[in-house]
Design an enzyme around this catalytic site. Structure first.
Site, mmCIF file in Angstrom:
data_model
loop_
_atom_site.group_PDB
_atom_site.id
_atom_site.type_symbol
_atom_site.label_atom_id
_atom_site.label_comp_id
_atom_site.label_asym_id
_atom_site.label_seq_id
_atom_site.Cartn_x
_atom_site.Cartn_y
_atom_site.Cartn_z
ATOM 1 N N TYR A 29 -1.050 -1.517 -3.696
ATOM 2 C CA TYR A 29 -0.806 -0.383 -2.796
ATOM 3 C C TYR A 29 0.332 -0.628 -1.803
ATOM 4 O O TYR A 29 0.659 0.253 -1.018
ATOM 5 C CB TYR A 29 -2.076 -0.056 -2.011
ATOM 6 C CG TYR A 29 -3.245 0.287 -2.890
ATOM 7 C CD1 TYR A 29 -3.302 1.516 -3.539
ATOM 8 C CD2 TYR A 29 -4.287 -0.612 -3.100
ATOM 9 C CE1 TYR A 29 -4.369 1.841 -4.371
ATOM 10 C CE2 TYR A 29 -5.356 -0.296 -3.924
ATOM 11 C CZ TYR A 29 -5.388 0.933 -4.556
ATOM 12 O OH TYR A 29 -6.434 1.241 -5.371
ATOM 13 N N TYR A 37 -10.036 -0.477 2.820
ATOM 14 C CA TYR A 37 -9.480 0.646 2.080
ATOM 15 C C TYR A 37 -9.508 1.862 3.002
ATOM 16 O O TYR A 37 -10.305 1.956 3.922
ATOM 17 C CB TYR A 37 -10.179 0.907 0.740
ATOM 18 C CG TYR A 37 -9.867 -0.180 -0.265
ATOM 19 C CD1 TYR A 37 -8.697 -0.120 -1.020
ATOM 20 C CD2 TYR A 37 -10.694 -1.277 -0.405
ATOM 21 C CE1 TYR A 37 -8.382 -1.130 -1.908
ATOM 22 C CE2 TYR A 37 -10.387 -2.292 -1.296
ATOM 23 C CZ TYR A 37 -9.232 -2.215 -2.045
ATOM 24 O OH TYR A 37 -8.915 -3.225 -2.908
ATOM 25 N N HIS A 67 0.776 6.120 1.054
ATOM 26 C CA HIS A 67 -0.437 6.019 1.883
ATOM 27 C C HIS A 67 -0.385 4.806 2.817
ATOM 28 O O HIS A 67 -1.213 4.692 3.707
ATOM 29 C CB HIS A 67 -1.649 5.917 0.961
ATOM 30 C CG HIS A 67 -2.804 6.791 1.330
ATOM 31 N ND1 HIS A 67 -2.731 7.858 2.204
ATOM 32 C CD2 HIS A 67 -4.099 6.749 0.918
ATOM 33 C CE1 HIS A 67 -3.920 8.432 2.307
ATOM 34 N NE2 HIS A 67 -4.766 7.776 1.552
ATOM 35 N N ASN A 92 -8.611 11.126 4.772
ATOM 36 C CA ASN A 92 -9.897 10.426 4.802
ATOM 37 C C ASN A 92 -9.919 9.205 5.718
ATOM 38 O O ASN A 92 -10.965 8.864 6.266
ATOM 39 C CB ASN A 92 -10.331 10.046 3.388
ATOM 40 C CG ASN A 92 -10.745 11.260 2.587
ATOM 41 O OD1 ASN A 92 -11.252 12.238 3.137
ATOM 42 N ND2 ASN A 92 -10.522 11.214 1.287
ATOM 43 N N ASN A 151 -10.366 4.989 3.109
ATOM 44 C CA ASN A 151 -11.470 5.904 3.406
ATOM 45 C C ASN A 151 -12.539 5.328 4.319
ATOM 46 O O ASN A 151 -13.411 6.060 4.773
ATOM 47 C CB ASN A 151 -12.117 6.384 2.105
ATOM 48 C CG ASN A 151 -11.158 7.191 1.254
ATOM 49 O OD1 ASN A 151 -10.034 7.486 1.653
ATOM 50 N ND2 ASN A 151 -11.595 7.544 0.070
#
Length: 186
Positions: A14, A64, A19, A112, A66
């Protein structure tokens, strides 16, 4: 003591995704000041440093996206950090790539990570810097878009917005946030 939180997802997979601009902004501050994210606790990587005469904590939750609030709240509680001394940085689909927007409060807007922060902090009233990543121009699911990398033609704009957000963070460390908003939202 102030706390700057960059939201993102941990791991190499990632690292350079849309994000993760919150993580990228934390990395920008770390690089500028030769700081290091050398502490692992509260489900996060963090640094406790000095900026001029103030103590500052930089946090990259490792939960993460969320579940970001699961890292932010325990760190705040442990160090007795007031909500007014927390600034959260994250990506925003509703801002064009290369733009930033500072706010003193607001909803999650479908994000989120911000939803998790609101849930764990018990309020929408926390300072934030939104870094624009734009919306997809082709019919691609939003989750694939935010977990995708920036195309080469956006690298300069993204780099500039990350630097601008880092400048705003530094300004906030010794200037009232309303003044920082007035300067950086123009």
């Amino acid at each position: 003591m102030k706390c700057i939180v960059g939201l993102g997802n941990p791991g190499k997979k990632y690292e350079d995704t849309r994000h993760n601009v919150g993580f990228m902004m934390i990395d920008e501050l770390v690089g500028r000041h030769n700081w290091s994210l050398d502490k692992k606790k509260f489900n996060g990587l963090y640094a406790m440093e000095h900026y001029q005469s103030d103590k500052v904590i930089l946090l990259k939750p490792q939960t993460y996206m969320n579940l970001s609030g699961e890292s932010i709240r325990p760190l705040m509680d442990f160090y007795n950090i007031d909500l007014e001394d927390v600034l959260i940085i994250y990506d925003d689909l509703d801002l064009p790539t290369g733009k930033i927007r500072l706010r003193q409060k607001g909803g999650h807007g479908g994000h989120n990570g911000v939803r998790s922060a609101i849930d764990h902090l018990g309020t929408k009233e926390f300072k934030r810097i939104r870094i624009g990543i734009g919306r997809p121009t082709s019919p691609i699911p939003v989750v694939d878009y935010v977990l995708g990398s920036f195309p080469k033609e956006e690298h300069e704009a993204v780099g500039s917005s990350i630097k601008l957000a880092a400048d705003a963070c530094e300004a906030w460390l010794n200037t009232p946030f309303i003044d920082v908003m007035n300067e950086y939202n123009n």
